[in-house]
Design an enzyme around this catalytic site. Structure first.
Site, PDB file in Angstrom:
ATOM      1  N   ALA A  63       0.736  -1.236   0.197  1.00  0.00           N
ATOM      2  CA  ALA A  63       0.025   0.061   0.125  1.00  0.00           C
ATOM      3  C   ALA A  63       0.822   1.157  -0.184  1.00  0.00           C
ATOM      4  O   ALA A  63       1.860   1.204   0.420  1.00  0.00           O
ATOM      5  CB  ALA A  63      -0.837   0.058   1.134  1.00  0.00           C
ATOM      6  N   ASP A  64       0.638   2.279  -0.672  1.00  0.00           N
ATOM      7  CA  ASP A  64       1.187   3.671  -0.692  1.00  0.00           C
ATOM      8  C   ASP A  64       0.192   4.706  -0.923  1.00  0.00           C
ATOM      9  O   ASP A  64      -0.758   4.496  -1.348  1.00  0.00           O
ATOM     10  CB  ASP A  64       2.277   3.294  -1.879  1.00  0.00           C
ATOM     11  CG  ASP A  64       3.304   4.232  -1.382  1.00  0.00           C
ATOM     12  OD1 ASP A  64       3.450   4.873  -0.546  1.00  0.00           O
ATOM     13  OD2 ASP A  64       4.318   4.293  -2.341  1.00  0.00           O
ATOM     14  N   THR A  65       0.677   5.681  -0.350  1.00  0.00           N
ATOM     15  CA  THR A  65      -0.065   7.084  -0.534  1.00  0.00           C
ATOM     16  C   THR A  65       0.756   8.031  -1.409  1.00  0.00           C
ATOM     17  O   THR A  65       2.069   8.167  -1.172  1.00  0.00           O
ATOM     18  CB  THR A  65      -0.505   7.707   0.584  1.00  0.00           C
ATOM     19  OG1 THR A  65      -1.280   6.489   1.401  1.00  0.00           O
ATOM     20  CG2 THR A  65      -1.369   8.751   0.732  1.00  0.00           C
ATOM     21  N   THR A  99      -4.347   6.723  -2.223  1.00  0.00           N
ATOM     22  CA  THR A  99      -3.850   5.506  -1.563  1.00  0.00           C
ATOM     23  C   THR A  99      -4.267   4.295  -2.565  1.00  0.00           C
ATOM     24  O   THR A  99      -5.398   3.992  -2.791  1.00  0.00           O
ATOM     25  CB  THR A  99      -4.505   5.432  -0.128  1.00  0.00           C
ATOM     26  OG1 THR A  99      -4.153   6.692   0.590  1.00  0.00           O
ATOM     27  CG2 THR A  99      -3.910   4.161   0.405  1.00  0.00           C
ATOM     28  N   GLY A 100      -3.164   3.460  -2.783  1.00  0.00           N
ATOM     29  CA  GLY A 100      -3.634   2.337  -3.591  1.00  0.00           C
ATOM     30  C   GLY A 100      -3.160   1.140  -2.674  1.00  0.00           C
ATOM     31  O   GLY A 100      -2.223   1.078  -1.727  1.00  0.00           O
TER      32      GLY A 100
END
Length: 122
Positions: A63-65, A99-100
């Protein structure tokens, strides 16, 4: 038992998985985080894909933003001055916070990726 990897060093992401009772190991992406796409939704998926390519696990969760303004991903500030520049750039303007999440399921040589991203206009 399935081996699950969290492709993030984020304390918050570790806390979330722990709260729901998932046993996992943390494996961070190697080197500096570099965004190699102009598509913000794709950019937030890259970390999990990099880790999945080098670990032996059944499931890799990443996950990252990112913040984007005028369609450009801003990335992480290089230093305090860069952080101030970035804040001034978005201050008082519409921008997006994306955010993915990527969940990569590995079974032998076959990988299935489930991606999703949520965009918030600020």
């Amino acid at each position: 038992m399935k081996k699950i990897i969290l492709a993030s060093g984020s304390p918050r992401r570790r806390e979330l998985l722990t709260q729901i009772g998932i046993s996992f190991e943390v494996v961070k992406a190697e080197g500096e985080e570099k965004i190699t796409t102009d598509d913000p939704e794709e950019a937030v998926m890259q970390k999990a894909q990099e880790v999945a390519g080098r670990v032996d696990a059944d499931v890799v969760i990443g996950a990252d933003t990112v913040v984007a303004v005028d369609g450009e991903i801003m990335g992480k500030p290089k230093d305090p001055e860069d952080a101030v520049r970035m804040i001034h750039r978005i201050q008082g303007r519409d921008h997006e916070v994306l955010t993915g999440v990527a969940v990569i399921l590995k079974k032998g040589e076959v990988e299935t990726t489930i991606n999703f991203a949520e965009t918030t206009r600020v």
